[in-house]
Design a protein around this motif. Structure first.
Motif, PDB file in Angstrom:
ATOM      1  N   UNK A  66       0.818  -1.220   0.000  1.00  0.00           N
ATOM      2  CA  UNK A  66       0.000   0.000   0.000  1.00  0.00           C
ATOM      3  C   UNK A  66       0.852   1.272   0.000  1.00  0.00           C
ATOM      4  N   UNK A  67       2.162   1.103   0.248  1.00  0.00           N
ATOM      5  CA  UNK A  67       3.079   2.252   0.268  1.00  0.00           C
ATOM      6  C   UNK A  67       2.667   3.310   1.299  1.00  0.00           C
ATOM      7  N   UNK A  68       2.122   2.831   2.426  1.00  0.00           N
ATOM      8  CA  UNK A  68       1.814   3.725   3.546  1.00  0.00           C
ATOM      9  C   UNK A  68       2.942   3.540   4.551  1.00  0.00           C
ATOM     10  N   UNK A  69       3.766   4.554   4.671  1.00  0.00           N
ATOM     11  CA  UNK A  69       5.052   4.361   5.332  1.00  0.00           C
ATOM     12  C   UNK A  69       5.011   4.570   6.843  1.00  0.00           C
ATOM     13  N   UNK A  70       4.216   3.763   7.561  1.00  0.00           N
ATOM     14  CA  UNK A  70       4.303   3.792   9.015  1.00  0.00           C
ATOM     15  C   UNK A  70       4.081   2.390   9.581  1.00  0.00           C
TER      16      UNK A  70
END
Length: 234
Positions: free
Chosen positions: A136-140
């Motif tokens: 998802x390329x959600x960087x957390x």
């Protein structure tokens, strides 16, 4: 042409507005084509938003504001107008969207709308950290203690399900964690939208068979289509 105002009249009755905003602070989620609604033209943003906000009646005393980003990307004039409407229409509950990077700034919004219950929603998409970052390329990253901590700050989370690469076990685990930790959960079944993420139709069939009962769960909003809330921008 999009629709920027609607009334949700079944579960969780409320009015909902889809507003324009400045670009999403993060803006790199691989599944999102929503940010195409962003603009750098403050005047244009405010013209569009004033038109949508004019329709708010306050009849349910609950207003949900969504935009292609976070509440912190709305313009000052738009926020002022929301505040004016909240007072004029006696709105008691306000929903806003936030991104994980803003988690320490929520009190700013609560102070801006004194006497109103603010319910923050956040798209976690999945509690599987590897899948969230890699696909998802959600960087957390969220450990168990982080989930517990943010559950005190957020009213609800959004999950994105039935995409290629996901497993049934991942989806089951996501729903379990969300229901155990948050007062509300929005579950979005992914619809192909021209991004690199693809829908898994076999997972959709399994999901609907297994989880259609969630439509009657008061904590859950199950969106079979991303237009189910009645607001969208084409």
């Amino acid at each position: 042409m999009g629709i920027r105002y609607n009334k949700i009249t079944d579960k969780h009755q409320r009015e909902i507005v889809l507003l324009k905003s400045f670009p999403c602070k993060y803006g790199k989620c691989s599944f999102c084509n929503y940010i195409e609604d962003n603009s750098l033209d403050e005047k244009e943003i405010d013209i569009v938003n004033m038109e949508a906000l004019k329709k708010v009646t306050g009849e349910f005393e609950v207003l949900e504001v969504i935009n292609s980003g976070s509440v912190f990307e709305l313009t000052p004039k738009t926020l002022e107008e929301i505040k004016r409407i909240v007072i004029e229409k006696s709105i008691k509950v306000l929903y806003f969207e936030i991104y994980y990077g803003y988690i320490k700034r929520l009190k700013e919004i609560e102070r801006y709308f004194p006497g109103v219950e603010i319910r923050f929603r956040m798209g976690v998409e999945t509690f599987d950290n590897d899948f969230r970052v890699r696909v998802y390329n959600k960087n957390f990253i969220m450990k168990n203690e982080d989930i517990e901590k943010i559950s005190k700050e957020l009213f609800s989370v959004c999950l994105l399900v039935c995409v290629k690469g996901q497993t049934k076990e991942m989806i089951e685990n996501d729903i379990k964690i969300a229901l155990e930790n948050f007062q509300g959960v929005t579950i979005n079944i992914f619809i192909n939208n021209g991004t690199v993420i693809e829908r898994d139709d076999n997972l959709v069939k399994w999901f609907i068979k297994k989880y259609s009962y969630l439509t009657s769960d008061n904590k859950v909003e199950l969106l079979l289509d991303n237009k189910d809330l009645g607001v969208f921008e084409q």
